[in-house]
Design an enzyme around this catalytic site. Structure first.
Site, PDB file in Angstrom:
ATOM      1  N   CYS A  59       0.902  -1.331   0.020  1.00 11.84           N
ATOM      2  CA  CYS A  59      -0.111  -0.251   0.136  1.00 11.84           C
ATOM      3  C   CYS A  59       0.838   1.315   0.081  1.00 11.84           C
ATOM      4  O   CYS A  59       0.377   2.340  -0.393  1.00 11.84           O
ATOM      5  CB  CYS A  59      -0.901   0.154   1.241  1.00 11.84           C
ATOM      6  N   CYS A  84     -14.033  -0.806   5.914  1.00 16.17           N
ATOM      7  CA  CYS A  84     -12.885  -1.182   5.031  1.00 16.17           C
ATOM      8  C   CYS A  84     -12.780  -0.249   3.740  1.00 16.17           C
ATOM      9  O   CYS A  84     -14.043  -0.287   3.111  1.00 16.17           O
ATOM     10  CB  CYS A  84     -13.092  -2.668   4.741  1.00 16.17           C
ATOM     11  N   CYS A  85     -11.695  -0.039   3.528  1.00 15.48           N
ATOM     12  CA  CYS A  85     -11.700   0.852   2.306  1.00 15.48           C
ATOM     13  C   CYS A  85     -12.140   0.088   1.135  1.00 15.48           C
ATOM     14  O   CYS A  85     -11.756  -1.133   0.959  1.00 15.48           O
ATOM     15  CB  CYS A  85     -10.401   1.448   2.110  1.00 15.48           C
TER      16      CYS A  85
END
Lengths: 381, 159
Positions: A85, A203-204
């Protein structure tokens, strides 16, 4: 050390771009950033391209050279970067280091991901990793922090859900965000459970997207009134202490401290923060690592509105990962695009008033309860 | 072909087939005909007096030799969660994961938790290691996975 500035920023909408390839997304973001910089592309002498899933999903390799060649950048050093990420923000750090060392005058940094494809499933930290084999998926690693944060500090489900409510509200004012509809506290709390206690809106979402920056070394920017200074850009990795403390996150705290030290600043100097809210609890723990509040107080900080647009220290006014969406390698660059846009005073409806200093924080991958990569950048107008 | 376990006396029903472990060297099973529990296996560095899980190739602190170590079979739950979204690797839905502090040496290890009692774990629960066929190896082949289960299942009135 030479001063380093951002002189160009470009981003495309984070969405499901079914008809566009990873290269299509990337070239468009590069084009926007170069146009924004006002530079002739041949003057950009180095390039950094980040993508996490391009190799696995599409069999791509060394895509950076192809993408940059399409916008007139070739001949100099170009590297392709994967750091989970934090891939995009790691690319920013490498470019920053090269420019600060006088190795380059102008660099382009691009993070791009195409991941809205059938069957991808929950992300993990690599299929040969022992923890993946034992069932670790990324949402679970943060759910474990959430359980512990509730247990030790009395953080509530409502406080965590407030992070989603805030970031979705912010995203509604960001034209490139994945989600443009706000959510209510009740909707967040009653949504399907992904991994206890994190419901789906905590949650993205996955998204396709790309973001790019053009960086310049100090002597090259005298003419540029929209240049934004990078005061610090640090990249760290986990220390994998055992027993690891999941809520007093040493790697998170150490990385933030290092960035403050390099910039000669502290949390009181910040006007806004973009942080890695892959999950609601993550944002709460990052508040604490960043020194926006004491350890254990993050839930209360969001609930009292301090981190909303208009609050004491707005966090993720872009919508963050939860609202803007998380095309993995694009995220770290997108955060800095947001900080630059804010520091230039060009963020329109979501503009934070009177911003002079902004911080972007990103993290990637799990190992033994720790993060594998962490970046913190501090920028000023 | 993955090496197969010579002996397999897993207590769970349906585990009599000789299945490979999800990863070699991370647990042991009692020998055929003997009673006992599975044990978690890891490494130990004599110079640093430190255990690790899984066993390291070289001690990451001193780069000295690492010997195999029995890490015991009991611990205390440090944190836990139930994964309710579509599971990876053919694991049950839902399944549990957590960090467990091992009683024998204080190591905090990531572990699967018993999918049959995902709602019964608490921080501080006493747990014991078990092994059974759980999910597949990523290529669709069933395999044995170690997991921690509650030392004392809640009674019906508690549940």
């Amino acid at each position: 050390m030479t001063d380093v500035y951002v002189i160009g920023a470009g981003i495309i909408p984070f969405a499901r771009h079914e008809a566009l390839s990873l290269t299509d997304l990337s070239v468009e973001a590069a084009f926007l950033a170069i146009k924004d910089s006002g530079l002739a592309p041949h003057r950009i002498d180095s390039g950094y391209f980040a993508s996490v899933l391009g190799g696995r999903l599409f069999g791509d390799s060394t895509l950076g050279q192809s993408v940059f060649a399409e916008v007139g950048i070739s001949g100099g050093p170009i590297v392709n970067i994967e750091n989970a990420c934090a891939s995009g923000s790691s690319a920013v750090c490498l470019a920053y280091n090269a420019l600060a060392a006088g190795q380059s005058d102008y660099a382009i940094v691009l993070g791009a991901e195409k991941m809205c494809v059938p069957g991808l499933g929950l992300l993990n930290s690599g299929e040969s990793d022992i923890e993946t084999k034992l069932g670790l998926v990324t949402p679970a690693s943060f759910a474990l922090r959430a359980q512990r944060h509730m247990y030790e500090f009395g953080t509530t489900l409502e406080q965590m859900a407030q992070v989603s409510v805030k970031n979705r509200r912010h995203a509604a004012a960001n034209p490139i965000a994945f989600f443009r509809q706000p959510v209510t506290l009740e909707e967040v709390l009653t949504a399907p459970m992904i991994t206890d206690p994190l419901t789906r809106p905590q949650c993205c979402p996955m998204a396709d997207g790309a973001a790019a920056l053009v960086l310049a070394s100090g002597p090259a920017i005298s003419h540029n009134k929209r240049a934004i200074k990078i005061n610090a850009a640090v990249l760290t990795s986990g220390s994998y202490q055992n027993p690891i403390d999941l809520v007093r996150w040493e790697t998170d705290q150490r990385s933030c401290r290092l960035a403050y030290e390099k910039a000669g600043m502290g949390p009181d100097d910040l006007d806004l923060v973009e942080c890695h809210d892959a999950f609601t609890i993550a944002e709460i723990i990052h508040y604490e690592a960043l020194g926006l509040c004491e350890v254990g107080e993050g839930g209360r900080l969001v609930a009292e509105g301090a981190t909303s647009l208009g609050g004491r220290i707005p966090v993720n006014v872009s919508g963050g990962l939860i609202g803007r969406g998380h095309p993995v390698a694009a995220t770290g660059v997108a955060q800095i695009v947001e900080v630059v846009t804010q520091l230039r005073g060009e963020a329109k409806e979501r503009q934070v008033e009177g911003t002079k200093v902004g911080l972007a924080h990103c993290m990637g991958a799990d190992r033994q309860g720790d993060a594998r990569s962490c970046t913190v950048a501090i920028l000023s107008s | 072909m993955p090496a197969r376990l010579k002996e397999n006396t897993v207590s769970e029903a349906g585990a009599t087939d000789l299945l490979p472990p999800v990863q070699e060297g991370i647990f042991s099973l009692p020998a055929a005909g003997e009673t006992g529990s599975p044990r978690l296996l890891g490494g130990y560095c004599r110079a640093c007096e430190r255990y690790h899980f899984p066993r390291e190739r070289h001690c990451h602190r001193c780069l000295g030799p690492v010997e195999g170590a029995d890490l015991g079979n009991t611990g205390i739950v440090y944190s836990f969660t139930a994964v309710r979204a579509k599971p990876p690797l053919g694991l049950p839905q839902p399944y549990g994961v957590g960090f467990v502090d091992l009683a024998a040496n204080g190591l905090r290890v990531f572990a699967l938790l018993d999918p049959d009692c995902v709602d019964d774990f608490k921080i501080g629960s006493s747990v014991v290691l078990a092994v059974k066929p759980l999910g597949h190896d990523g290529k669709g082949r069933p395999c044995l996975r170690p997991y921690f289960t509650l030392q004392q299942y809640p009674t019906e009135s508690e549940a």
